[in-house]
Design a protein around this motif. Structure first.
Motif, PDB file in Angstrom:
ATOM      1  N   GLY A   1       1.901 -38.518 -38.229  1.00 11.07           N
ATOM      2  CA  GLY A   1       2.554 -39.015 -37.027  1.00 11.07           C
ATOM      3  C   GLY A   1       3.851 -39.757 -37.278  1.00 11.07           C
ATOM      4  O   GLY A   1       4.451 -40.296 -36.344  1.00 11.07           O
ATOM      5  N   ILE A   2       4.324 -39.780 -38.530  1.00 16.07           N
ATOM      6  CA  ILE A   2       5.524 -40.562 -38.827  1.00 16.07           C
ATOM      7  C   ILE A   2       6.755 -39.996 -38.129  1.00 16.07           C
ATOM      8  O   ILE A   2       7.647 -40.743 -37.729  1.00 16.07           O
ATOM      9  N   GLN A   3       6.802 -38.674 -37.956  1.00 15.56           N
ATOM     10  CA  GLN A   3       7.961 -38.083 -37.275  1.00 15.56           C
ATOM     11  C   GLN A   3       8.084 -38.632 -35.856  1.00 15.56           C
ATOM     12  O   GLN A   3       9.171 -39.038 -35.432  1.00 15.56           O
ATOM     13  N   GLU A   4       6.967 -38.601 -35.132  1.00  7.45           N
ATOM     14  CA  GLU A   4       6.978 -39.087 -33.750  1.00  7.45           C
ATOM     15  C   GLU A   4       7.293 -40.587 -33.694  1.00  7.45           C
ATOM     16  O   GLU A   4       8.037 -41.044 -32.823  1.00  7.45           O
ATOM     17  N   ASP A   5       6.728 -41.342 -34.630  1.00  8.67           N
ATOM     18  CA  ASP A   5       6.972 -42.787 -34.663  1.00  8.67           C
ATOM     19  C   ASP A   5       8.452 -43.101 -34.862  1.00  8.67           C
ATOM     20  O   ASP A   5       9.024 -43.960 -34.182  1.00  8.67           O
ATOM     21  N   LEU A   6       9.074 -42.401 -35.812  1.00  7.33           N
ATOM     22  CA  LEU A   6      10.473 -42.689 -36.113  1.00  7.33           C
ATOM     23  C   LEU A   6      11.404 -42.155 -35.028  1.00  7.33           C
ATOM     24  O   LEU A   6      12.449 -42.753 -34.753  1.00  7.33           O
ATOM     25  N   ASP A   7      11.041 -41.043 -34.414  1.00  2.00           N
ATOM     26  CA  ASP A   7      11.824 -40.561 -33.273  1.00  2.00           C
ATOM     27  C   ASP A   7      11.797 -41.585 -32.138  1.00  2.00           C
ATOM     28  O   ASP A   7      12.824 -41.854 -31.495  1.00  2.00           O
ATOM     29  N   ALA A   8      10.626 -42.148 -31.890  1.00  2.00           N
ATOM     30  CA  ALA A   8      10.487 -43.146 -30.823  1.00  2.00           C
ATOM     31  C   ALA A   8      11.277 -44.400 -31.153  1.00  2.00           C
ATOM     32  O   ALA A   8      11.947 -44.982 -30.288  1.00  2.00           O
ATOM     33  N   LEU A   9      11.217 -44.831 -32.411  1.00  2.00           N
ATOM     34  CA  LEU A   9      11.972 -46.017 -32.826  1.00  2.00           C
ATOM     35  C   LEU A   9      13.466 -45.775 -32.681  1.00  2.00           C
ATOM     36  O   LEU A   9      14.203 -46.628 -32.167  1.00  2.00           O
ATOM     37  N   GLN A  10      13.918 -44.617 -33.115  1.00  2.00           N
ATOM     38  CA  GLN A  10      15.340 -44.289 -33.037  1.00  2.00           C
ATOM     39  C   GLN A  10      15.827 -44.275 -31.590  1.00  2.00           C
ATOM     40  O   GLN A  10      16.921 -44.768 -31.283  1.00  2.00           O
TER      41      GLN A  10
END
Length: 354
Positions: free
Chosen positions: A127-136
């Motif tokens: 889930g790191i992709q989704e987490d970092l997209d959301a943070l960005q």
């Protein structure tokens, strides 16, 4: 006529200045495509002068790699840690953990810092992709992930070098990781089966929190050729490890016990049960050094590099044959730019012995 020429000259200078400024602004805005370790493709500045870490592990990496480019820290190091770390870290604003279940992001501090890029370093997580997209999307600043476990750490340093236009620094640290792991693999191969040392890595105040076999926190044991004495079904990768009881520890009866600083290291030789264990009776128990970070883990990150040299030399000095004082001084200089004295190194290493 002279007046007209002067006015024309002034106008020319003004337009030249404005043009130069526009060119500079365009250079600042120039970006390049970067594919991070999670497979995300992100546009990042071609030249980066101000970078923010996403959390504690990224702070650790960046404070060693490029403290001069950091504009925030996730949390300020303690006074004891700051004695060994670059002094500029002490004055940087804290932005907290930026994402995940324990997120404490201080968005105001982050935006005020002028960060051009946020870097997340460490283990790949689902889930790191989704987490970092959301943070960005939340912060409006590019966010990249660089995987940096022991297997990928050399590559991570070299990647950081490219991203931050510090290729020489990236190669220096990447080469050191390669050298460390190659040294350990060569020496581990020399250890005969009957020479393998069993080790219990004890954490928590009662010594019964343990980093068991297969734990990320205990991987240095395997790297240097030791056998982890504690085997459990559901291995925890958290800093405190798996909680066991004293009977389990006594049944395992390791050759060596490594304690963390907050554990029962100082009084273990007087404690019922513990004092009957082989390692304690033989005086083969030690305390892992912790400054500026625990040399074996918690977090299991670049601090493990010095742990490989220390633990190998401690357990198998006939194969890991070198001066640990000299090695500690070399590593502190390379990683943190700290001139560790012979006396400081000797004190650290002596304190680790019972």
């Amino acid at each position: 006529m002279k007046r007209l020429i002067s006015i024309a000259l002034i106008i020319t200078l003004v337009f030249t200045s404005l043009f130069a400024q526009a060119v500079q602004e365009e250079v600042k805005k120039e970006t390049v495509s970067f594919t991070d370790s999670s497979g995300r493709v992100i546009e990042i500045p071609a030249t980066i002068d101000r970078v923010a870490p996403s959390g504690a592990v990224a702070t650790m990496f960046l404070s060693a790699f490029a403290p001069e480019k950091m504009c925030t820290v996730s949390g300020r190091p303690s006074n004891a840690q700051m004695a060994y770390l670059p002094e500029e870290l002490a004055s940087l604003p804290e932005t907290g953990q930026m994402y995940g279940s324990k997120a404490t992001l201080n968005l105001e501090e982050l935006l005020a810092s002028g960060a051009e890029l946020v870097i997340d370093l460490g283990d790949f997580k689902d889930g790191i992709q989704e987490d970092l997209d959301a943070l960005q999307a939340q912060i409006g600043i590019p966010v990249i992930f660089i995987e940096a476990n022991m297997e990928s750490m050399a590559s991570a340093f070299r990647t950081l070098g490219k991203v931050l236009s510090m290729e020489e620094r990236g190669e220096a640290l990447g080469s050191f990781v390669d050298r460390t792991l190659a040294m350990a693999a060569e020496n581990k191969a020399k250890i005969k089966e009957e020479e393998v040392v069993s080790v219990m890595y004890a954490t928590t105040s009662d010594g019964l929190g343990t980093n068991a076999k297969g734990s990320t926190q205990a991987q240095v044991l395997e790297i240097v050729g030791a056998e982890n004495a504690i085997v459990v079904e559901n291995v925890s990768d958290k800093g405190g490890g798996n909680q066991i009881n004293l009977e389990t520890a006594m049944m395992a009866d390791p050759d060596v016990i490594i304690f963390t600083e907050e554990s029962i290291y100082k009084e273990v030789s007087t404690l019922s049960g513990w004092k009957e264990m082989t390692a304690v009776k033989n005086g083969s128990y030690y305390m892992v050094p912790t400054m500026p970070y625990n040399w074996l883990g918690n977090p299991p990150s670049m601090n493990m590099l010095i742990g490989v040299w220390w633990l190998g030399n401690l357990l198998y000095p006939e194969y890991y044959s070198y001066s640990m004082v000299d090695k500690a001084r070399e590593i502190y200089s390379l990683l943190w730019g700290y001139d560790l004295s012979v006396e400081e190194a000797e004190t650290m290493l002596e304190r680790a012995k019972n």
